[in-house]
Design a protein around this motif. Sequence first.
Motif, short mmCIF file in Angstrom:
data_model
loop_
_atom_site.label_atom_id
_atom_site.label_comp_id
_atom_site.label_asym_id
_atom_site.label_seq_id
_atom_site.Cartn_x
_atom_site.Cartn_y
_atom_site.Cartn_z
N VAL A 556 10.45 -46.23 39.68
CA VAL A 556 11.61 -46.19 38.80
C VAL A 556 11.40 -47.13 37.61
N LEU A 557 10.78 -48.28 37.85
CA LEU A 557 10.48 -49.18 36.74
C LEU A 557 9.53 -48.53 35.73
N ASN A 558 8.53 -47.80 36.23
CA ASN A 558 7.64 -47.07 35.32
C ASN A 558 8.41 -46.04 34.51
N ASP A 559 9.35 -45.37 35.17
CA ASP A 559 10.15 -44.37 34.47
C ASP A 559 11.03 -45.03 33.40
N LEU A 560 11.61 -46.19 33.74
CA LEU A 560 12.42 -46.92 32.76
C LEU A 560 11.58 -47.36 31.57
N LYS A 561 10.36 -47.79 31.85
CA LYS A 561 9.49 -48.23 30.76
C LYS A 561 9.19 -47.09 29.80
N ALA A 562 8.88 -45.91 30.35
CA ALA A 562 8.61 -44.76 29.49
C ALA A 562 9.84 -44.38 28.68
N LEU A 563 11.00 -44.57 29.27
CA LEU A 563 12.24 -44.20 28.60
C LEU A 563 12.63 -45.20 27.51
N LEU A 564 12.53 -46.50 27.82
CA LEU A 564 12.99 -47.52 26.88
C LEU A 564 11.98 -47.79 25.77
N THR A 565 10.71 -47.83 26.12
CA THR A 565 9.71 -48.21 25.12
C THR A 565 9.20 -47.03 24.30
N GLY A 566 9.24 -45.80 24.88
CA GLY A 566 8.70 -44.67 24.16
C GLY A 566 9.64 -43.51 23.99
N ALA A 567 10.86 -43.60 24.58
CA ALA A 567 11.82 -42.50 24.52
C ALA A 567 11.17 -41.18 24.96
N VAL A 568 10.32 -41.25 25.99
CA VAL A 568 9.63 -40.06 26.49
C VAL A 568 10.63 -39.17 27.23
N PRO A 569 10.79 -37.91 26.86
CA PRO A 569 11.74 -37.04 27.55
C PRO A 569 11.29 -36.74 28.97
N PRO A 570 12.20 -36.36 29.85
CA PRO A 570 11.83 -36.12 31.26
C PRO A 570 10.75 -35.06 31.43
N ARG A 571 10.73 -34.04 30.60
CA ARG A 571 9.74 -32.98 30.76
C ARG A 571 8.32 -33.48 30.51
N ASP A 572 8.18 -34.60 29.80
CA ASP A 572 6.85 -35.15 29.52
C ASP A 572 6.49 -36.28 30.46
N ARG A 573 7.37 -36.66 31.36
CA ARG A 573 7.06 -37.69 32.35
C ARG A 573 6.52 -36.96 33.58
N THR A 574 5.20 -37.02 33.73
CA THR A 574 4.50 -36.13 34.67
C THR A 574 4.92 -36.33 36.13
N TRP A 575 5.49 -37.46 36.47
CA TRP A 575 5.90 -37.71 37.87
C TRP A 575 7.24 -37.06 38.21
N LEU A 576 7.88 -36.42 37.25
CA LEU A 576 9.15 -35.74 37.49
C LEU A 576 8.93 -34.23 37.47
N SER A 577 9.64 -33.55 38.34
CA SER A 577 9.59 -32.09 38.36
C SER A 577 11.01 -31.55 38.19
N PRO A 578 11.18 -30.44 37.48
CA PRO A 578 12.53 -29.91 37.22
C PRO A 578 13.09 -29.16 38.42
N ALA A 579 14.41 -29.18 38.50
CA ALA A 579 15.14 -28.39 39.50
C ALA A 579 16.44 -27.94 38.83
N GLU A 580 17.10 -26.96 39.43
CA GLU A 580 18.31 -26.40 38.81
C GLU A 580 19.48 -26.46 39.78
N ARG A 581 20.65 -26.65 39.19
CA ARG A 581 21.91 -26.58 39.94
C ARG A 581 22.98 -26.07 38.99
N ASP A 582 23.62 -25.01 39.38
CA ASP A 582 24.67 -24.38 38.57
C ASP A 582 24.17 -24.07 37.16
N GLY A 583 22.91 -23.65 37.06
CA GLY A 583 22.34 -23.28 35.78
C GLY A 583 21.93 -24.44 34.90
N LEU A 584 22.04 -25.66 35.40
CA LEU A 584 21.66 -26.85 34.64
C LEU A 584 20.44 -27.51 35.29
N THR A 585 19.62 -28.12 34.46
CA THR A 585 18.38 -28.73 34.93
C THR A 585 18.58 -30.21 35.23
#
Length: 604
Positions: A556-585
């Motif tokens: 989670v700290l690595n994810d926070l670092k990518a978010l705060l220091t580089g504003a990397v969107p979730p789709r480009d953070r390779t350790w995350l995979s998409p899922a759907e609920r009620d048509g939303l990702t």
Amino acid sequence: MDRRLLFLPTLIALIITGCSRDKSPPPTAGAAAPVKAEMRAPAVSSSDTSQMPAAGPAMAAAPDNEAIAAQQQHALAARARADEVRRKALEELQGATVLGAFGSPGTQSGQENLFGSAETRDQNPLRTDASPRLAPQGTVPPSTAPLGGGSPIEQRDAKGGAAGRAILGGGASPSGPPVAFKAETPAKTVEDESNCDVVEVLYGTDRLAGAQKASDVGHLLLQFLPTLLVAGLGVGLVVIGIKHRNWLLGSVAVTGLAACLLLGYDAVDEVLSRLRGANHQGPRYTTDRSPDGRIEVGRCEVTIPHTHVVGEVETPSVLRLEITEDVCRHLVLQKTERLANPKFYDLLRQRVKQSAHRELFVFVHGFNVSFEDAALRTAQIHHDLKFEGAPIFFSWPANDKFIFTYPADETNVAWSVPHLKQFLLEIVKESQAQSVNLVAHSMGNRALAAALREIELEMHDQARLFNQVILAAPDIDADDFRNNIAPAMQKTARGLTLYASSHDEALLASQFIHRQPRAGDAGEGLTVLAGIDTIDVTAIDQSFFGHSYYGSSHPVLNDLKALLTGAVPPRDRTWLSPAERDGLTYWIFQPARTAAAESASQTR
């Protein structure tokens, strides 16, 4: 008088004494006569005359008055020689103090000087290198010169004297190695500790500063008085209940003994808190509210050992038989200093300017977190993220009695909303930061969400003042968050991220109390909304209560670092995979990808 100031006269006396002994004859076996006998012209042996001036033999044969006169002349000559030696010693000592101690042009790396050997320190811009108290007023040594033109901020000790200088500038490192100075006492301090880094965090709080609690033996033993009284009463009731076979009375006694255990735990916690805070400098903030919600601002010094493990807040553990804090093994809050608002924001602007992206983050802690704990966690997050900008935390009146003070903390967090709103607006206005990030945890999300909602209601189209807003394990009613809070929050920030887990036992307890699902709970009640990046951390959350993963989980700290220091969107953070609920990702941590990403990060 500071004992360090006695160093100069003591050293001068030693030099003079040594020089005088080198020029005087060695004492004979029978030369233990009192000092007053020196004026009596005693008989001088042939061995003694060999060490005397040429007039010595004539003095031995002359009458007593001539011997006394010659001896007085000899004393005057010796005194003149001593004065000359003293003058030269002072000149040499002044040269060593002004040049050698502070890194003269002739000082080489690793060269020994008057105050100890030189050592190279980290160029962490938030690190404090303490200057010696023997430094002349207005003198800044080259090893602690402001980096990139930043002005030194003078630190004050408990007596108001100059204790050192904190360097707050940025840019190229200074030439010449810094000098290590020994501490005044054997205890490990920031000034002499080379096994830790010093991180300075800024704070704002609407809590009241209280007096230092006594830590002598008598006051510590008084903490156990209620426990002993309840224990004695419980034992008495047990004996009476057994004697008269009164099971109701026995049940009351057992309940009293259980209460005794709780009181004992609280007493032990209070005693340990007093012992560990005995060397803490500066104000200690209580759980009481400040008058009229006045916000106090300042800075904290936190030491982080070189043995620190990412995600950990190493503190003393009774299970490891650790009573007091050790800067070589624990995160230690060394000093808290209140600042006037102009000085605080001057300091904040300097911190922001030294970062490449002119950034900062504000952390809002949650339930059951003290001021000291919030300072340690903020320093740990800043250190583990390697965040370049300014770390700040806002502390609201949180109690530390677990579920017993939960209702009181709910009231306090609501009371703190307007103060947090004022604090955030002042930071945006005064910091000159291009990127203001907000991180809230647990019940702290209530204060942050309400403050952002009020900012949106007041500023409308101009409310997008913040970069990233991170909601970690928010203890907020899920329906209220979806319908009322989230739409307003989205208008105040460029990005909004929500971390949730189905293993969060603290939120499960909150759900039981409120009879409503919480926004930070995953599973069937996971909150997924358009415009908000919801991340399910259940797969990688291994913490005991599953509630502090935002700061204790390495992924989670690595994810926070990518978010705060580089504003990397979730789709480009390779350790995350998409899922759907009620048509939303929404997004899920993948343990295998997370491990691979951590390995690659450590390799770099």
